[in-house]
Design an enzyme around this catalytic site. Structure first.
Site, PDB file in Angstrom:
ATOM      1  N   HIS A   6       2.540  -2.935  -7.555  1.00 27.30           N
ATOM      2  CA  HIS A   6       3.247  -2.253  -8.645  1.00 27.30           C
ATOM      3  C   HIS A   6       3.634  -0.858  -8.181  1.00 27.30           C
ATOM      4  O   HIS A   6       2.991  -0.272  -7.299  1.00 27.30           O
ATOM      5  CB  HIS A   6       2.361  -2.116  -9.891  1.00 27.30           C
ATOM      6  N   SER A  55      -8.177  -7.053  -5.320  1.00 32.79           N
ATOM      7  CA  SER A  55      -8.536  -8.265  -6.053  1.00 32.79           C
ATOM      8  C   SER A  55      -8.919  -9.381  -5.087  1.00 32.79           C
ATOM      9  O   SER A  55      -9.935 -10.071  -5.280  1.00 32.79           O
ATOM     10  CB  SER A  55      -7.366  -8.714  -6.932  1.00 32.79           C
ATOM     11  N   ASN A  76      -2.476  -8.305  -4.487  1.00 33.98           N
ATOM     12  CA  ASN A  76      -3.355  -7.195  -4.847  1.00 33.98           C
ATOM     13  C   ASN A  76      -4.539  -7.241  -3.893  1.00 33.98           C
ATOM     14  O   ASN A  76      -5.436  -8.089  -4.031  1.00 33.98           O
ATOM     15  CB  ASN A  76      -3.793  -7.344  -6.305  1.00 33.98           C
ATOM     16  N   VAL A  77      -4.564  -6.341  -2.922  1.00 35.78           N
ATOM     17  CA  VAL A  77      -5.546  -6.403  -1.837  1.00 35.78           C
ATOM     18  C   VAL A  77      -6.969  -6.305  -2.364  1.00 35.78           C
ATOM     19  O   VAL A  77      -7.867  -7.049  -1.941  1.00 35.78           O
ATOM     20  CB  VAL A  77      -5.262  -5.301  -0.803  1.00 35.78           C
ATOM     21  N   ARG A  89       7.179  -8.440  -8.194  1.00 34.46           N
ATOM     22  CA  ARG A  89       6.909  -8.937  -9.546  1.00 34.46           C
ATOM     23  C   ARG A  89       7.906  -8.439 -10.590  1.00 34.46           C
ATOM     24  O   ARG A  89       8.073  -9.057 -11.631  1.00 34.46           O
ATOM     25  CB  ARG A  89       5.493  -8.529  -9.963  1.00 34.46           C
ATOM     26  N   CYS A  99      -4.061   2.089 -14.263  1.00 35.06           N
ATOM     27  CA  CYS A  99      -3.907   0.708 -14.736  1.00 35.06           C
ATOM     28  C   CYS A  99      -4.511   0.528 -16.117  1.00 35.06           C
ATOM     29  O   CYS A  99      -4.068  -0.315 -16.894  1.00 35.06           O
ATOM     30  CB  CYS A  99      -4.585  -0.260 -13.768  1.00 35.06           C
ATOM     31  N   GLU A 149       6.638  -6.476 -15.496  1.00 33.31           N
ATOM     32  CA  GLU A 149       5.237  -6.070 -15.381  1.00 33.31           C
ATOM     33  C   GLU A 149       4.918  -4.825 -16.206  1.00 33.31           C
ATOM     34  O   GLU A 149       3.882  -4.186 -16.013  1.00 33.31           O
ATOM     35  CB  GLU A 149       4.898  -5.840 -13.908  1.00 33.31           C
ATOM     36  N   ARG A 173      -2.048 -13.768 -16.117  1.00 31.42           N
ATOM     37  CA  ARG A 173      -1.456 -12.706 -16.916  1.00 31.42           C
ATOM     38  C   ARG A 173      -0.325 -13.220 -17.804  1.00 31.42           C
ATOM     39  O   ARG A 173      -0.026 -12.628 -18.843  1.00 31.42           O
ATOM     40  CB  ARG A 173      -0.962 -11.577 -16.018  1.00 31.42           C
TER      41      ARG A 173
END
Length: 444
Positions: free
Chosen positions: A250, A28, A25-26, A214, A368, A174, A138
């Site tokens: 995602h 993040s 996740n860039v 994922r 999200c 996910e 998570r």
């Protein structure tokens, strides 16, 4: 009977922070170690939810999870009083402490996969919490997620709840971030699109090489079986491994659908044309496949702005609108494309922009923050009414946030024992506001 799509947004938790926990996740990773503002994050999310309710949409809220997660820290060997557990973890395993303090349950698109009663053979609305096994922070969510969903949708006449899938990489799941649904009307049988990143049981199948895929095909197929979906109700699509390696962790970072509209990037999928043809063959209605070409919006612009992590909603007047982050306005290529989109002959007639920067900086946009649930009036009446957004709930939740949330939080603050007391006090009060019962008690 009237049918509609409800959005249940995740309420941002008191420990909202930027620890950079989500590899792949860039946003993040890029914002790791910045100071966060939990109070502003929660209020931004509430403002978006209230705005949709004011538009006439059915809007609910899902509670956050208890963090720091001392239950998990004790399971992995830290002992003593709560304060001692926290301080030992901070000293000996700070990365594990960070994972156990994440407020990532705010992104309820990952909470579960939901199939409406119009699609399932037993005529019930089905929920399967995502196991989220790819990320430690998570993977500790599913049990409490299931508790919260059951406290919100408790009537077994209408709702069927399943356990999360086996906690193994072969069943990496996910949730709704890799699932969308196409239909004519929300109450009519539709086609559910399950998007996966790899086939876990076939080492020779295509998969990304830089970042993890994922969602597995095996997980998607298992959820479809649990939800009693027939073959005519499902399409399984592989996400392009090349875009996963560019930060599209995602499907909802590269595609979004609503009713008869699928809005997606040119590079989103493998075998795109064959899969679009399959959707057409299974859903006999006029479809709008809106493909965004790379020469108008590149992958990096799409990821940075979260053009596809927007919500497409159908307003009470029948027109569709895109709910976009203000980051889309600030990106010249994306803003130009969205303005052009409104001139095209599609059902999308408006773009509405919202400031959700606290969430965006941690890698989650408007889509999200919400779990989509197509339902009818009888099902809505069976929902926990204390979770549905209205003027009274909006006022109570804003006052609750003001009372309990900090306006700044750094990663080093996660070791503060006072944070445990603040978080538990806040959630104890929230269970009374939203009538959630004992959803957190197993962690104490």
């Amino acid at each position: 009977m009237k049918h509609f799509e409800a959005n249940f947004d995740g309420l941002v938790g008191p420990t909202h922070n930027y620890a950079g926990l989500s590899f792949g996740n860039v946003a993040s990773l890029n914002n790791a170690a910045l100071e966060s503002n939990p109070r502003a994050a929660a209020k931004q999310g509430l403002q978006k939810a209230k705005a949709l309710a004011d538009m006439g949409m059915v809007q609910g809220m899902l509670a956050p999870q208890e963090r720091p997660d001392l239950y998990t820290l004790r399971r992995i060997g830290f002992s003593g009083t709560d304060a001692e557990v926290l301080q030992k973890a901070a000293k000996e395993a700070p990365a594990l402490l960070n994972a156990c303090c994440s407020a990532s349950s705010m992104w309820t698109a990952n909470a579960a996969t939901v199939s409406p009663s119009a699609d399932s053979r037993d005529g019930k609305l089905h929920f399967t919490p995502a196991n989220l096994v790819d990320k430690l922070h998570r993977s500790i969510e599913p049990i409490t997620t299931g508790n919260i969903l059951q406290a919100t949708f408790s009537d077994s006449r209408f709702f069927s709840h399943h356990s999360h899938l086996p906690e193994h990489a072969s069943f990496g799941d996910e949730g709704a971030a890799n699932h969308t649904r196409m239909c004519t009307e929300y109450g009519h049988a539709g086609v559910e699109l399950f998007v996966y990143g790899q086939v876990a049981t076939d080492p020779s199948a295509p998969k990304p090489t830089k970042y993890p895929a994922r969602q597995t095909l095996e997980a998607s197929q298992a959820v479809a079986r649990l939800h009693q979906l027939d073959d005519e109700s499902t399409v399984f699509i592989q996400q392009n491994p090349g875009v996963i390696d560019q930060g599209v962790f995602h499907n909802d970072v590269i595609a979004v659908g609503n009713q008869n509209v699928l809005f997606y990037h040119e590079q989103a999928f493998l075998d795109t044309q064959a899969k679009l043809d399959e959707i057409r063959s299974k859903l006999n209605t006029e479809l709008h496949f809106i493909e965004v070409p790379t020469n108008k919006v590149g992958i990096q612009d799409a990821v940075k702005s979260y053009l596809f992590n927007t919500q497409i909603i159908t307003l009470p007047n029948g027109e569709m609108a895109i709910i976009a982050p203000t980051d889309c306005q600030e990106n010249p290529a994306v803003f130009a494309y969205l303005n052009e989109l409104l001139t095209l002959n599609t059902p999308i007639k408006q773009v509405l922009y919202f400031d959700v920067k606290q969430s965006m900086q941690n890698g989650g946009g408007p889509a999200c923050l919400r779990l989509r649930i197509a339902m009818n009036q009888a099902e809505l009446a069976a929902v926990n009414q204390h979770t549905l957004m209205n003027d009274a709930l909006f006022g109570r939740l804003n006052a609750w946030v003001d009372k309990h949330y900090r306006d700044r939080l750094s990663v080093k603050d996660l070791a503060d024992p006072q944070l445990i007391i603040e978080s538990r006090t806040a959630l104890d009060e929230l269970t009374q506001i939203m009538k959630l019962g004992s959803v957190y008690q197993f962690q104490r």
